[in-house]
Design an enzyme around this catalytic site. Structure first.
Site, PDB file in Angstrom:
ATOM      1  N   HIS A   9      -3.456  16.256   4.208  1.00  0.00           N
ATOM      2  CA  HIS A   9      -3.230  15.114   3.317  1.00  0.00           C
ATOM      3  C   HIS A   9      -3.325  13.836   4.137  1.00  0.00           C
ATOM      4  O   HIS A   9      -2.908  13.791   5.287  1.00  0.00           O
ATOM      5  CB  HIS A   9      -1.838  15.202   2.671  1.00  0.00           C
ATOM      6  CG  HIS A   9      -1.715  14.368   1.450  1.00  0.00           C
ATOM      7  ND1 HIS A   9      -1.472  13.015   1.499  1.00  0.00           N
ATOM      8  CD2 HIS A   9      -1.849  14.692   0.149  1.00  0.00           C
ATOM      9  CE1 HIS A   9      -1.444  12.542   0.266  1.00  0.00           C
ATOM     10  NE2 HIS A   9      -1.665  13.523  -0.579  1.00  0.00           N
ATOM     11  N   ASP A  59      -2.093  20.913  -4.212  1.00  0.00           N
ATOM     12  CA  ASP A  59      -3.134  21.752  -4.837  1.00  0.00           C
ATOM     13  C   ASP A  59      -3.104  23.193  -4.387  1.00  0.00           C
ATOM     14  O   ASP A  59      -3.837  24.027  -4.934  1.00  0.00           O
ATOM     15  CB  ASP A  59      -4.511  21.156  -4.539  1.00  0.00           C
ATOM     16  CG  ASP A  59      -4.675  19.810  -5.212  1.00  0.00           C
ATOM     17  OD1 ASP A  59      -4.969  18.824  -4.522  1.00  0.00           O
ATOM     18  OD2 ASP A  59      -4.448  19.754  -6.436  1.00  0.00           O
TER      19      ASP A  59
HETATM   20  C1  SDX Z   1      -4.914  15.273  -3.362  1.00  0.00           C
HETATM   21  O1  SDX Z   1      -4.191  10.666  -1.734  1.00  0.00           O
HETATM   22  C2  SDX Z   1      -3.462  11.398  -2.462  1.00  0.00           C
HETATM   23  O2  SDX Z   1      -2.266  11.137  -2.623  1.00  0.00           O
HETATM   24  C3  SDX Z   1      -4.151  12.586  -3.117  1.00  0.00           C
HETATM   25  C4  SDX Z   1      -3.246  13.517  -3.910  1.00  0.00           C
HETATM   26  C5  SDX Z   1      -2.711  12.834  -5.155  1.00  0.00           C
HETATM   27  O3  SDX Z   1      -1.703  13.332  -5.683  1.00  0.00           O
HETATM   28  O4  SDX Z   1      -3.381  11.888  -5.649  1.00  0.00           O
HETATM   29  O5  SDX Z   1      -2.152  13.939  -3.113  1.00  0.00           O
HETATM   30  C6  SDX Z   1      -4.001  14.745  -4.404  1.00  0.00           C
HETATM   31  O6  SDX Z   1      -6.053  14.871  -3.325  1.00  0.00           O
HETATM   32  C7  SDX Z   1      -4.392  16.250  -2.334  1.00  0.00           C
HETATM   33  C8  SDX Z   1      -5.468  16.613  -1.250  1.00  0.00           C
HETATM   34  C9  SDX Z   1      -6.366  17.686  -1.844  1.00  0.00           C
HETATM   35  N1  SDX Z   1      -7.527  17.919  -0.990  1.00  0.00           N
HETATM   36  C10 SDX Z   1      -7.638  19.069  -0.301  1.00  0.00           C
HETATM   37  O7  SDX Z   1      -6.806  19.963  -0.270  1.00  0.00           O
HETATM   38  C11 SDX Z   1      -8.983  19.208   0.419  1.00  0.00           C
HETATM   39  C12 SDX Z   1      -8.724  19.669   1.867  1.00  0.00           C
HETATM   40  N2  SDX Z   1      -8.078  18.587   2.563  1.00  0.00           N
HETATM   41  C13 SDX Z   1      -8.933  17.708   3.372  1.00  0.00           C
HETATM   42  O8  SDX Z   1     -10.173  17.436   2.785  1.00  0.00           O
HETATM   43  C14 SDX Z   1      -8.166  16.528   3.958  1.00  0.00           C
HETATM   44  O9  SDX Z   1      -6.991  17.018   4.437  1.00  0.00           O
HETATM   45  C15 SDX Z   1      -7.885  15.314   3.098  1.00  0.00           C
HETATM   46  C16 SDX Z   1      -9.118  14.758   2.485  1.00  0.00           C
HETATM   47  C17 SDX Z   1      -6.902  15.643   2.020  1.00  0.00           C
HETATM   48  C18 SDX Z   1      -7.275  14.253   4.012  1.00  0.00           C
HETATM   49  O10 SDX Z   1      -8.256  13.912   4.918  1.00  0.00           O
HETATM   50  P1  SDX Z   1      -7.995  12.751   6.018  1.00  0.00           P
HETATM   51  O11 SDX Z   1      -6.661  12.146   5.891  1.00  0.00           O
HETATM   52  O12 SDX Z   1      -9.175  11.847   5.984  1.00  0.00           O
HETATM   53  O13 SDX Z   1      -7.892  13.577   7.316  1.00  0.00           O
HETATM   54  P2  SDX Z   1      -9.073  13.803   8.287  1.00  0.00           P
HETATM   55  O14 SDX Z   1     -10.263  14.259   7.513  1.00  0.00           O
HETATM   56  O15 SDX Z   1      -9.180  12.619   9.160  1.00  0.00           O
HETATM   57  O16 SDX Z   1      -8.535  15.081   9.102  1.00  0.00           O
HETATM   58  C19 SDX Z   1      -7.872  14.946  10.318  1.00  0.00           C
HETATM   59  C20 SDX Z   1      -8.282  16.208  11.070  1.00  0.00           C
HETATM   60  C21 SDX Z   1      -9.780  16.408  11.171  1.00  0.00           C
HETATM   61  O17 SDX Z   1      -9.989  17.208  12.341  1.00  0.00           O
HETATM   62  P3  SDX Z   1     -10.672  16.479  13.646  1.00  0.00           P
HETATM   63  O18 SDX Z   1     -12.047  16.054  13.206  1.00  0.00           O
HETATM   64  O19 SDX Z   1      -9.767  15.330  13.974  1.00  0.00           O
HETATM   65  O20 SDX Z   1     -10.678  17.559  14.706  1.00  0.00           O
HETATM   66  O21 SDX Z   1      -7.805  17.367  10.354  1.00  0.00           O
HETATM   67  C22 SDX Z   1      -8.920  18.150   9.941  1.00  0.00           C
HETATM   68  C23 SDX Z   1     -10.131  17.253   9.983  1.00  0.00           C
HETATM   69  O22 SDX Z   1     -11.310  18.030  10.190  1.00  0.00           O
HETATM   70  N3  SDX Z   1      -8.618  18.581   8.570  1.00  0.00           N
HETATM   71  C24 SDX Z   1      -8.789  19.813   8.110  1.00  0.00           C
HETATM   72  C25 SDX Z   1      -8.323  19.805   6.798  1.00  0.00           C
HETATM   73  N4  SDX Z   1      -7.910  18.568   6.477  1.00  0.00           N
HETATM   74  C26 SDX Z   1      -8.098  17.802   7.575  1.00  0.00           C
HETATM   75  N5  SDX Z   1      -9.299  20.923   8.712  1.00  0.00           N
HETATM   76  C27 SDX Z   1      -9.328  22.039   7.956  1.00  0.00           C
HETATM   77  N6  SDX Z   1      -8.874  22.102   6.677  1.00  0.00           N
HETATM   78  C28 SDX Z   1      -8.381  21.020   6.066  1.00  0.00           C
HETATM   79  N7  SDX Z   1      -7.963  21.087   4.812  1.00  0.00           N
END
Ligand code: SDX
Length: 426
Positions: free
Chosen positions: A304, A361
């Site tokens: 998140h 989720d």
């Molecule tokens: C919702 O904003 C809100 O409040 C949204 C929400 C709401 O109620 O409105 O809470 C609802 O959208 C919840 C989130 C649902 N999405 C998912 O479950 C999809 C999987 N999650 C990711 O796509 C991700 O965690 C995000 C998009 C939710 C957040 O992404 P960020 O904050 O941009 O984090 P990032 O991509 O910079 O990640 C930091 C690191 C990265 O690794 P490095 O490149 O630094 O090595 O963490 C990794 C990312 O690759 N990472 C994950 C991951 N989420 C982040 N790796 C594997 N699986 C994941 N789910």
């Protein structure tokens, strides 16, 4: 009010940037003075940008805390009805008994949709994704309420908020029925909000006496509350940006639905079930986790932008999941698989170092599947619930003077060059 100033020196100029404190959370640095600095601020993905002031929802990502108008989400989910939470998001406080009765009655009176709207569904193929239908049909609602679209008129804004909250369950159920080739069910206003939704989803003209199970109804209402609002997330920010142009609220909510559809946002609940289907069994989890760590795939339902601790909604959702599966006597192997994934992820350095925890989720899809709701409807239910949050932010924006949102950019394209005739181009 500005408490002290931050100082920025650039190009030999020093800028005093006011620091403004809120009631909770990080103070902000007002950078308006940079207007004359010759620089833009730069923050792709708005990781450290607060474009608005708001009183509706507060999140402490480090503590895993979520408050709606100051009330903790677990207390609301476990004690209030969704419509009470919707009232609080819009009006600032939970309703007293009289306000509750009045608001619930107003919602009951507006659950129907214009009969002509039914024809909009016939333009879609039966296998159209219900989110595609919702984006289209909610946007089209404005065509039926021309007499109440003056966004500067408080009464128009209020009746539109009621209409949207009241009609989303009806439209959501219609999009499901259409995909099943079943006739639409009219709302039953003797039912509660969640009961009415489940009735319109699962009753048929041949089974009009259908009454939803109490445990399922309570779980559905809780799921609505857990998805009601979440500060300035991508879809809420979309609604605010669309609203800043003066666009009508139906168009703004349709824009929010479109933004929510993405798998990184509200589409994640659907993606979690698809991921669990792909993994199949607990034995396949280690190999799948290797794909996640090599960044081939993301662990959907994890991570998140704000929560770097547990998402408090996920914890309530997990408890609800256990309640529903227990009440329905369902032993869903997907729940066992999800729990195995969660256990491994919470111990694995890859996830621990990145503060990746289950989000709202991760478990919701398992409950919805247990209730008999198809995966394609999961984000529709998210958009139904989030409508109260979206419209409360839209109303908050209109409660004070605002400017059109118009971000700038860092331009890295071609510099000036002269036009070349087609015969002279390489
Ligand atoms: C919702 O904003 C809100 O409040 C949204 C929400 C709401 O109620 O409105 O809470 C609802 O959208 C919840 C989130 C649902 N999405 C998912 O479950 C999809 C999987 N999650 C990711 O796509 C991700 O965690 C995000 C998009 C939710 C957040 O992404 P960020 O904050 O941009 O984090 P990032 O991509 O910079 O990640 C930091 C690191 C990265 O690794 P490095 O490149 O630094 O090595 O963490 C990794 C990312 O690759 N990472 C994950 C991951 N989420 C982040 N790796 C594997 N699986 C994941 N789910």
């Amino acid at each position: 009010m500005a408490d002290t100033n931050a100082k920025l020196t650039v190009n030999g100029e020093e800028y005093e940037l006011p620091i403004i404190k809120g009631t909770l959370g990080r103070p902000v640095i007002d950078i308006a003075a940079l207007q004359d600095s010759g620089f833009w601020s730069y923050d792709p993905g708005f990781k450290v940008t607060a474009p608005v002031e708001s009183k509706i929802t507060y999140i402490d990502g480090g503590k895993g805390e979520l408050l709606h108008r100051g009330y903790p989400i677990d207390q609301l989910a476990n004690n209030a009805e969704y419509l009470e939470v919707a009232y609080a998001l819009i009006h600032g406080d939970l309703p007293n008994a009289e306000q509750k009765a009045d608001f619930f009655e107003k919602i009951r009176k507006h659950t129907g949709v214009h009969d002509q709207l039914r024809k909009f569904f016939e333009g879609f193929r039966r296998d159209a994704h219900p989110m595609a239908i919702m984006v289209g049909v909610v946007g089209a609602l404005s065509a039926f309420y021309h007499d109440n679209l003056d966004v500067s008129n408080e009464e128009h804004r209020e009746i539109t908020a009621i209409r949207l909250i009241a009609k989303m369950p009806t439209l959501a159920a219609m999009s499901y029925k259409y995909s099943q080739g079943e006739p639409f069910m009219y709302p039953r206003n003797d039912f509660s909000y969640a009961e009415n939704f489940l009735y319109m989803m699962f009753a048929t003209p041949a089974d009009v006496d259908y009454e939803p199970n109490d445990v399922v109804t309570r779980a559905m209402d809780k799921i609505f509350t857990l998805h009601a609002d979440h500060e300035q997330n991508a879809s809420t920010s979309t609604v605010r940006l669309a609203g800043s142009t003066g666009a009508n609220p139906y168009a703004c909510i349709a824009a929010g639905i479109a933004a929510l559809w993405g798998p990184s946002h509200g589409g994640a609940n659907e993606a979690v079930l698809e991921m669990l289907d792909e993994i199949g069994t607990v034995e396949n989890v280690p190999a799948f986790m290797e794909k996640v760590k090599s960044r081939e795939v993301k662990l959907m339902g994890f991570g998140h932008r704000v929560y770097k601790n547990f998402d408090p909604r996920a914890q309530v959702m997990k408890e609800t999941c256990d309640e529903v599966l227990g009440a329905l006597g369902i032993n869903d192997p997907k729940l066992e698989l999800a729990m195995a994934l969660e256990k491994i992820a919470l111990e694995d350095p890859f996830f621990v170092e990145r503060n990746l925890y289950p989000n709202v989720d991760f478990y919701s899809g398992i409950i919805l599947k247990a209730i008999g709701i198809p995966t394609s409807m999961f984000t529709v239910i998210f958009s139904l619930a989030r409508t109260s949050g979206w419209i409360s932010h839209w109303l908050e924006m209109h409660s004070a003077p605002f400017k059109i949102g118009r971000p700038r950019q860092l331009y890295t394209g071609e510099t000036h060059r002269d036009f070349v005739k087609v015969e002279d181009r390489k």
